[in-house]
Design an enzyme around this catalytic site. Sequence first.
Site, PDB file in Angstrom:
ATOM      1  N   LYS A  91       0.626  -1.124   0.285  1.00 37.92           N
ATOM      2  CA  LYS A  91       0.333  -0.040  -0.423  1.00 37.92           C
ATOM      3  C   LYS A  91       1.036   1.579   0.103  1.00 37.92           C
ATOM      4  O   LYS A  91       0.674   2.550  -0.999  1.00 37.92           O
ATOM      5  CB  LYS A  91      -0.929  -0.150   1.321  1.00 37.92           C
ATOM      6  CG  LYS A  91      -1.600  -1.212   1.390  1.00 37.92           C
ATOM      7  CD  LYS A  91      -2.537  -1.219   2.434  1.00 37.92           C
ATOM      8  CE  LYS A  91      -2.437  -0.658   4.100  1.00 37.92           C
ATOM      9  NZ  LYS A  91      -1.371  -1.725   4.709  1.00 37.92           N
TER      10      LYS A  91
ATOM     11  N   ARG B  53      -8.637   0.865   9.724  1.00 33.00           N
ATOM     12  CA  ARG B  53      -8.211  -0.340  10.673  1.00 33.00           C
ATOM     13  C   ARG B  53      -9.298  -1.314  11.194  1.00 33.00           C
ATOM     14  O   ARG B  53      -8.874  -2.333  11.334  1.00 33.00           O
ATOM     15  CB  ARG B  53      -6.808  -0.010  11.422  1.00 33.00           C
ATOM     16  CG  ARG B  53      -5.352  -0.357   9.990  1.00 33.00           C
ATOM     17  CD  ARG B  53      -4.440  -0.606  10.897  1.00 33.00           C
ATOM     18  NE  ARG B  53      -3.029  -1.412  10.729  1.00 33.00           N
ATOM     19  CZ  ARG B  53      -2.752  -0.705   9.942  1.00 33.00           C
ATOM     20  NH1 ARG B  53      -2.182   0.470   9.601  1.00 33.00           N
ATOM     21  NH2 ARG B  53      -1.190  -0.895  10.289  1.00 33.00           N
TER      22      ARG B  53
ATOM     23  N   ARG C  53      12.273  -5.594   4.024  1.00 33.85           N
ATOM     24  CA  ARG C  53      12.424  -3.970   3.762  1.00 33.85           C
ATOM     25  C   ARG C  53      13.082  -3.614   4.236  1.00 33.85           C
ATOM     26  O   ARG C  53      13.107  -3.687   5.685  1.00 33.85           O
ATOM     27  CB  ARG C  53      10.905  -4.217   4.410  1.00 33.85           C
ATOM     28  CG  ARG C  53      10.503  -1.887   3.786  1.00 33.85           C
ATOM     29  CD  ARG C  53       9.061  -2.095   4.256  1.00 33.85           C
ATOM     30  NE  ARG C  53       8.562  -2.309   5.407  1.00 33.85           N
ATOM     31  CZ  ARG C  53       7.135  -1.606   5.708  1.00 33.85           C
ATOM     32  NH1 ARG C  53       6.440  -1.494   4.689  1.00 33.85           N
ATOM     33  NH2 ARG C  53       6.279  -2.202   6.911  1.00 33.85           N
TER      34      ARG C  53
ATOM     35  N   ARG D 236      12.898  -2.049  10.128  1.00 35.99           N
ATOM     36  CA  ARG D 236      11.965  -1.184  11.247  1.00 35.99           C
ATOM     37  C   ARG D 236      11.802  -2.630  12.037  1.00 35.99           C
ATOM     38  O   ARG D 236      11.749  -3.940  12.461  1.00 35.99           O
ATOM     39  CB  ARG D 236      10.893  -1.201  10.700  1.00 35.99           C
ATOM     40  CG  ARG D 236      10.549  -0.209  10.362  1.00 35.99           C
ATOM     41  CD  ARG D 236       9.591   0.477   9.437  1.00 35.99           C
ATOM     42  NE  ARG D 236       8.275  -0.299  10.166  1.00 35.99           N
ATOM     43  CZ  ARG D 236       6.831   0.011   9.209  1.00 35.99           C
ATOM     44  NH1 ARG D 236       6.730   0.399   8.182  1.00 35.99           N
ATOM     45  NH2 ARG D 236       5.883  -0.655   9.860  1.00 35.99           N
TER      46      ARG D 236
ATOM     47  N   ARG E  46       1.240  -8.588  13.533  1.00 38.17           N
ATOM     48  CA  ARG E  46       0.649  -7.346  12.691  1.00 38.17           C
ATOM     49  C   ARG E  46      -0.507  -8.184  11.699  1.00 38.17           C
ATOM     50  O   ARG E  46      -1.741  -7.412  11.523  1.00 38.17           O
ATOM     51  CB  ARG E  46       1.782  -6.714  11.846  1.00 38.17           C
ATOM     52  CG  ARG E  46       2.519  -6.271  12.552  1.00 38.17           C
ATOM     53  CD  ARG E  46       3.750  -5.454  12.411  1.00 38.17           C
ATOM     54  NE  ARG E  46       3.355  -4.040  11.132  1.00 38.17           N
ATOM     55  CZ  ARG E  46       4.016  -3.613  10.193  1.00 38.17           C
ATOM     56  NH1 ARG E  46       5.119  -4.662  10.584  1.00 38.17           N
ATOM     57  NH2 ARG E  46       3.758  -3.499   9.777  1.00 38.17           N
TER      58      ARG E  46
HETATM   59  P1  AMP Z   1       2.009   0.533   9.021  1.00 34.73           P
HETATM   60  O1  AMP Z   1       2.921   0.939   9.278  1.00 34.73           O
HETATM   61  O2  AMP Z   1       0.762   1.131   9.364  1.00 34.73           O
HETATM   62  O3  AMP Z   1       2.069  -1.131   9.164  1.00 34.73           O
HETATM   63  O4  AMP Z   1       1.423   0.679  10.870  1.00 34.73           O
HETATM   64  C1  AMP Z   1       3.111   0.663  12.100  1.00 34.73           C
HETATM   65  C2  AMP Z   1       1.607   0.427  12.923  1.00 34.73           C
HETATM   66  O5  AMP Z   1       1.391   1.828  14.063  1.00 34.73           O
HETATM   67  C3  AMP Z   1       0.756  -0.382  13.366  1.00 34.73           C
HETATM   68  O6  AMP Z   1       1.230  -1.873  13.984  1.00 34.73           O
HETATM   69  C4  AMP Z   1      -0.218  -0.226  14.676  1.00 34.73           C
HETATM   70  O7  AMP Z   1       0.239  -0.171  15.978  1.00 34.73           O
HETATM   71  C5  AMP Z   1       0.229   1.863  14.604  1.00 34.73           C
HETATM   72  N1  AMP Z   1      -1.496   1.421  13.237  1.00 34.73           N
HETATM   73  C6  AMP Z   1      -1.264   2.692  12.296  1.00 34.73           C
HETATM   74  N2  AMP Z   1      -2.268   2.414  11.856  1.00 34.73           N
HETATM   75  C7  AMP Z   1      -3.087   2.100  12.943  1.00 34.73           C
HETATM   76  C8  AMP Z   1      -4.914   2.611  12.977  1.00 34.73           C
HETATM   77  N3  AMP Z   1      -5.102   2.953  12.078  1.00 34.73           N
HETATM   78  N4  AMP Z   1      -4.857   2.171  13.968  1.00 34.73           N
HETATM   79  C9  AMP Z   1      -4.292   1.808  14.699  1.00 34.73           C
HETATM   80  N5  AMP Z   1      -2.901   1.319  14.994  1.00 34.73           N
HETATM   81  C10 AMP Z   1      -2.336   1.922  13.551  1.00 34.73           C
END
Ligand code: AMP
Length: 217
Positions: A13, A88, A127, A160, A171
């Site tokens: 994404k 989410r 990554r 990361r 995740r």
């Molecule tokens: P991502 O880079 O989108 O995978 O987000 C990294 C982390 O940020 C996730 O594993 C969550 O801990 C937090 N996070 C990002 N977006 C959300 C969301 N919409 N709701 C809750 N936690 C989020």
Amino acid sequence: MKLVLLGPPGAGKGTQAVELSAQYNIPHISTGDIFRKKIKDGSDIGKKAKSFVERGDLVPDEIVVAMVIERLQERDTAGGFILDGFPRTKAQAEALDRCLSDLRIDIDIVLNFDTTEDVIVKRLSGRRVCKQCGATYHIVNMPTKVEGICDKCGGAVILRKDDEEATIRNRIKVYNETAMPLKEYYKAKGLFVTIDASLDYKELGVKLEALFKDKIG
Ligand code: AMP
């Protein structure tokens, strides 16, 4: 163009959002990126979110919803936006709808990036992310020109913490638990389009371009 990108972490994404953001000149709003920046800056939200993000768990809805609503009210969203990683949960989607209806904005498409757990683990464990500017790379598919150094800003390129395999698996589990009601929510609204996110990012980019020409013109 107002776009929502749904899909598990590692579905690509973010990579597509960066391209689309440049192509259509609209901001890429990634809640994950915003949290990482706030954690780095040591802000109040960053302090509250840190432990959730590092474990790969969801940050509580009220924190993330308030943050996105604030972001959507900035001026640069007037011509459209790409939401990446938000909503989410169904509660987040409902809160987003309330906010957009106050702003008299409609979402055009909810793009669902569909792929398998194996593809995700392969992608995320390879990554690498620039510590300084956030640019993303992949050790096999998109390596930096010089190992460990960002092509764009010369910063250090690292794995990361939440891209370590055990956290990736958590995740994906967390995503699967909350995704189904969210997908049903957008299907019922007739906005939902699924794409095959197992394709490599260039092929996927070509498919998306054709899809937008068809849907939006
Ligand atoms: P991502 O880079 O989108 O995978 O987000 C990294 C982390 O940020 C996730 O594993 C969550 O801990 C937090 N996070 C990002 N977006 C959300 C969301 N919409 N709701 C809750 N936690 C989020």
